[in-house]
Design an enzyme around this catalytic site. Sequence first.
Site, PDB file in Angstrom:
ATOM      1  N   GLY A  40     -93.759  85.321  55.637  1.00  0.00           N
ATOM      2  CA  GLY A  40     -92.894  85.890  56.663  1.00  0.00           C
ATOM      3  C   GLY A  40     -91.583  85.139  56.784  1.00  0.00           C
ATOM      4  O   GLY A  40     -91.214  84.346  55.910  1.00  0.00           O
ATOM      5  N   GLU A  83     -83.291  79.039  28.010  1.00  0.00           N
ATOM      6  CA  GLU A  83     -84.134  78.945  26.796  1.00  0.00           C
ATOM      7  C   GLU A  83     -84.429  80.347  26.239  1.00  0.00           C
ATOM      8  O   GLU A  83     -85.504  80.606  25.710  1.00  0.00           O
ATOM      9  CB  GLU A  83     -85.435  78.182  27.066  1.00  0.00           C
ATOM     10  CG  GLU A  83     -85.196  76.747  27.485  1.00  0.00           C
ATOM     11  CD  GLU A  83     -85.553  75.691  26.466  1.00  0.00           C
ATOM     12  OE1 GLU A  83     -85.934  76.046  25.337  1.00  0.00           O
ATOM     13  OE2 GLU A  83     -85.435  74.503  26.808  1.00  0.00           O
ATOM     14  N   PHE A 138     -79.727  68.994  24.812  1.00  0.00           N
ATOM     15  CA  PHE A 138     -79.642  69.964  23.715  1.00  0.00           C
ATOM     16  C   PHE A 138     -78.397  70.801  23.959  1.00  0.00           C
ATOM     17  O   PHE A 138     -78.267  71.411  25.026  1.00  0.00           O
ATOM     18  CB  PHE A 138     -80.906  70.831  23.784  1.00  0.00           C
ATOM     19  CG  PHE A 138     -81.106  71.839  22.693  1.00  0.00           C
ATOM     20  CD1 PHE A 138     -81.584  71.461  21.450  1.00  0.00           C
ATOM     21  CD2 PHE A 138     -80.884  73.197  22.933  1.00  0.00           C
ATOM     22  CE1 PHE A 138     -81.838  72.401  20.461  1.00  0.00           C
ATOM     23  CE2 PHE A 138     -81.138  74.145  21.954  1.00  0.00           C
ATOM     24  CZ  PHE A 138     -81.613  73.740  20.709  1.00  0.00           C
ATOM     25  N   ALA A 139     -77.478  70.814  22.999  1.00  0.00           N
ATOM     26  CA  ALA A 139     -76.204  71.496  23.238  1.00  0.00           C
ATOM     27  C   ALA A 139     -75.997  72.604  22.205  1.00  0.00           C
ATOM     28  O   ALA A 139     -75.448  72.380  21.126  1.00  0.00           O
ATOM     29  CB  ALA A 139     -75.060  70.491  23.204  1.00  0.00           C
ATOM     30  N   LEU A 140     -76.468  73.812  22.570  1.00  0.00           N
ATOM     31  CA  LEU A 140     -76.352  74.977  21.686  1.00  0.00           C
ATOM     32  C   LEU A 140     -75.405  76.019  22.294  1.00  0.00           C
ATOM     33  O   LEU A 140     -74.480  76.491  21.640  1.00  0.00           O
ATOM     34  CB  LEU A 140     -77.754  75.582  21.482  1.00  0.00           C
ATOM     35  CG  LEU A 140     -77.857  76.891  20.693  1.00  0.00           C
ATOM     36  CD1 LEU A 140     -77.504  76.685  19.223  1.00  0.00           C
ATOM     37  CD2 LEU A 140     -79.283  77.479  20.777  1.00  0.00           C
ATOM     38  N   THR A 141     -75.636  76.334  23.571  1.00  0.00           N
ATOM     39  CA  THR A 141     -74.939  77.452  24.218  1.00  0.00           C
ATOM     40  C   THR A 141     -73.433  77.216  24.363  1.00  0.00           C
ATOM     41  O   THR A 141     -73.001  76.106  24.675  1.00  0.00           O
ATOM     42  CB  THR A 141     -75.568  77.688  25.615  1.00  0.00           C
ATOM     43  OG1 THR A 141     -76.967  77.895  25.429  1.00  0.00           O
ATOM     44  CG2 THR A 141     -74.967  78.879  26.314  1.00  0.00           C
ATOM     45  N   GLY A 195     -74.327  82.788  23.970  1.00  0.00           N
ATOM     46  CA  GLY A 195     -75.502  82.444  24.773  1.00  0.00           C
ATOM     47  C   GLY A 195     -76.722  83.017  24.088  1.00  0.00           C
ATOM     48  O   GLY A 195     -77.408  82.344  23.307  1.00  0.00           O
ATOM     49  N   SER A 236     -85.293  86.906  29.206  1.00  0.00           N
ATOM     50  CA  SER A 236     -86.490  87.747  29.000  1.00  0.00           C
ATOM     51  C   SER A 236     -86.212  88.796  27.930  1.00  0.00           C
ATOM     52  O   SER A 236     -87.092  89.140  27.132  1.00  0.00           O
ATOM     53  CB  SER A 236     -86.891  88.430  30.303  1.00  0.00           C
ATOM     54  OG  SER A 236     -87.316  87.452  31.223  1.00  0.00           O
TER      55      SER A 236
HETATM   56  N1  CAA Z   1     -88.553  79.014  13.617  1.00  0.00           N
HETATM   57  C1  CAA Z   1     -87.965  78.794  12.407  1.00  0.00           C
HETATM   58  N2  CAA Z   1     -86.985  79.584  11.910  1.00  0.00           N
HETATM   59  C2  CAA Z   1     -86.600  80.644  12.657  1.00  0.00           C
HETATM   60  C3  CAA Z   1     -87.170  80.933  13.909  1.00  0.00           C
HETATM   61  C4  CAA Z   1     -88.186  80.061  14.385  1.00  0.00           C
HETATM   62  N3  CAA Z   1     -88.767  80.266  15.574  1.00  0.00           N
HETATM   63  N4  CAA Z   1     -86.568  82.033  14.411  1.00  0.00           N
HETATM   64  C5  CAA Z   1     -85.670  82.439  13.495  1.00  0.00           C
HETATM   65  N5  CAA Z   1     -85.683  81.591  12.437  1.00  0.00           N
HETATM   66  C6  CAA Z   1     -84.881  81.692  11.230  1.00  0.00           C
HETATM   67  C7  CAA Z   1     -85.147  83.039  10.549  1.00  0.00           C
HETATM   68  O1  CAA Z   1     -86.261  82.952   9.686  1.00  0.00           O
HETATM   69  C8  CAA Z   1     -83.859  83.287   9.804  1.00  0.00           C
HETATM   70  O2  CAA Z   1     -83.857  82.597   8.580  1.00  0.00           O
HETATM   71  P1  CAA Z   1     -83.627  83.392   7.182  1.00  0.00           P
HETATM   72  O3  CAA Z   1     -82.282  84.045   7.331  1.00  0.00           O
HETATM   73  O4  CAA Z   1     -83.669  82.316   6.160  1.00  0.00           O
HETATM   74  O5  CAA Z   1     -84.737  84.383   7.083  1.00  0.00           O
HETATM   75  C9  CAA Z   1     -82.800  82.639  10.687  1.00  0.00           C
HETATM   76  O6  CAA Z   1     -83.482  81.718  11.551  1.00  0.00           O
HETATM   77  C10 CAA Z   1     -82.068  83.650  11.530  1.00  0.00           C
HETATM   78  O7  CAA Z   1     -83.037  84.359  12.276  1.00  0.00           O
HETATM   79  P2  CAA Z   1     -82.718  85.777  12.974  1.00  0.00           P
HETATM   80  O8  CAA Z   1     -82.169  86.709  11.945  1.00  0.00           O
HETATM   81  O9  CAA Z   1     -83.921  86.217  13.720  1.00  0.00           O
HETATM   82  O10 CAA Z   1     -81.517  85.350  13.956  1.00  0.00           O
HETATM   83  P3  CAA Z   1     -80.640  86.213  14.956  1.00  0.00           P
HETATM   84  O11 CAA Z   1     -79.228  85.837  14.772  1.00  0.00           O
HETATM   85  O12 CAA Z   1     -81.044  87.652  14.884  1.00  0.00           O
HETATM   86  O13 CAA Z   1     -81.020  85.596  16.390  1.00  0.00           O
HETATM   87  C11 CAA Z   1     -82.279  85.285  18.378  1.00  0.00           C
HETATM   88  C12 CAA Z   1     -82.255  85.533  16.853  1.00  0.00           C
HETATM   89  C13 CAA Z   1     -83.757  85.247  18.669  1.00  0.00           C
HETATM   90  C14 CAA Z   1     -81.654  86.380  19.207  1.00  0.00           C
HETATM   91  C15 CAA Z   1     -81.577  83.923  18.682  1.00  0.00           C
HETATM   92  O14 CAA Z   1     -80.183  84.026  18.607  1.00  0.00           O
HETATM   93  C16 CAA Z   1     -81.981  83.370  20.010  1.00  0.00           C
HETATM   94  O15 CAA Z   1     -83.071  82.810  20.163  1.00  0.00           O
HETATM   95  N6  CAA Z   1     -81.112  83.462  21.047  1.00  0.00           N
HETATM   96  C17 CAA Z   1     -81.350  82.843  22.329  1.00  0.00           C
HETATM   97  C18 CAA Z   1     -80.754  81.472  22.359  1.00  0.00           C
HETATM   98  C19 CAA Z   1     -81.499  80.548  23.281  1.00  0.00           C
HETATM   99  O16 CAA Z   1     -82.695  80.636  23.467  1.00  0.00           O
HETATM  100  N7  CAA Z   1     -80.779  79.593  23.849  1.00  0.00           N
HETATM  101  C20 CAA Z   1     -81.384  78.605  24.671  1.00  0.00           C
HETATM  102  C21 CAA Z   1     -80.464  77.437  24.845  1.00  0.00           C
HETATM  103  S1  CAA Z   1     -81.303  75.965  25.249  1.00  0.00           S
HETATM  104  C22 CAA Z   1     -81.601  75.982  26.896  1.00  0.00           C
HETATM  105  O17 CAA Z   1     -81.444  76.973  27.551  1.00  0.00           O
HETATM  106  C23 CAA Z   1     -82.121  74.709  27.470  1.00  0.00           C
HETATM  107  C24 CAA Z   1     -82.126  74.676  28.969  1.00  0.00           C
HETATM  108  O18 CAA Z   1     -81.116  74.494  29.583  1.00  0.00           O
HETATM  109  C25 CAA Z   1     -83.386  74.780  29.681  1.00  0.00           C
END
Ligand code: CAA
Length: 370
Positions: free
Chosen positions: A332, A356, A121-124, A129, A359
């Site tokens: 210990g 993911e 999964f390539a998001l970051t 982040g 916290s």
């Molecule tokens: N399911 C479906 N839709 C969702 C959702 C969910 N759980 N959460 C948000 N959405 C939708 C919202 O409804 C919104 O849609 P609308 O505009 O149509 O209403 C849209 O997505 C945007 O939502 P937010 O306004 O809440 O978005 P935001 O920009 O404020 O960001 C955040 C929210 C929670 C901070 C998000 O950026 C986030 O989760 N950041 C962390 C990223 C992350 O977890 N990265 C992990 C990478 S993978 C990894 O780490 C794997 C590994 O190596 C182990």
Amino acid sequence: MLAFTDKQLSFQHLIRKFVADEVIKVVPKMENGEFPKETLKVMGDAGLLGIPIPKVYGGQELDFISYTMTIHEISKVSPALGVILSVHTSVGTNPILRFGTDEQKQKYVTKLSRGIYLGAFALTEPNAGSDASSLKTNAEKQGNHYIVNGSKVFITNGGEADTYIMFAKTNSSLGSKGITAFIVEKNMVGFHVGKDEKKMGLHGSRTVQLHFENMKVPVSNRLGNEGEGFKIAMANLDAGRIGIAAQSLGIAEGALYEANKNIVFTEEKESILQQGKLADMETQVEAARLLVYRAAYLYQQGMKCTKQASMAKLFASQAAMNLTTEAIQLIGVGAVIQGNVVERLFRDAKVCEIYEGTSEIQRIVISKSL
Ligand code: CAA
């Protein structure tokens, strides 16, 4: 969900046997940095890389609770193998199952679920982040292809994986609504694996940078419509966070097991304190267990579980950190010596509070639901 069914319990028995036969022996090799290819082959052959995937796409069609249980049991012994499985399934395969066309499912899910392919999964990105929607990777449509340019960082399974659920901007003026998801294959022209990160823990699980230089991705590899990428990412992170919560629970339980086994009760006064600590640890494990399996149950039922997934991930990752710290204190000085199980679990635990979604991000998600 308060108790496992008979079917889930017999599956748990099989997984525990698999851990005893196959996982314990690979831990030293992984600790030396070896990626567990042979173990993944065994897992693929046994159907463990497609546990919740429908049979029609090559999976076992078991429930999400059984899948969660598998990460939990494996992570008691090898959290590094636990995260490989979690990333492969929750965020490497699941998005195609949920949002892909039938053609994409036939082409990719059938191979991912049998372990012929490994998923990632390539998001970051370097500057995206926690604020995932500010990513900069760009995808421009040219005829039957998208031309992708950009970089990704901290990609679990990167370099080993065959397919990557990758997110890029197709319209940079639309913020999170300008992000599109793609299925990228490792052999696509312009796909490059960059720096292999050396981590404090989770040795044997690979974490790399990826670089895309005019990478050509066929339009048929777009996942969902243009602009749907952020929602796809977020929706799949629900399942991903349950996976990491299960991994964290495994670490916490592993630490408690070691503390209980290796504790030396000294004078009576100290012994009462030590037993009290063990009782607190067991209570944290039980609370984490309830949150993790409750979130998995809701996901299995197709119910909204964003809040519960974040709570499970937040609490269980804290429990993993607390319990590995306490276990070292109880055992210990022997527990800080390299090669000690708890020393390894302590190093493995920290990142569970970070990847993911940190916290802090879990707290944002939970508070949004209030
Ligand atoms: N399911 C479906 N839709 C969702 C959702 C969910 N759980 N959460 C948000 N959405 C939708 C919202 O409804 C919104 O849609 P609308 O505009 O149509 O209403 C849209 O997505 C945007 O939502 P937010 O306004 O809440 O978005 P935001 O920009 O404020 O960001 C955040 C929210 C929670 C901070 C998000 O950026 C986030 O989760 N950041 C962390 C990223 C992350 O977890 N990265 C992990 C990478 S993978 C990894 O780490 C794997 C590994 O190596 C182990």
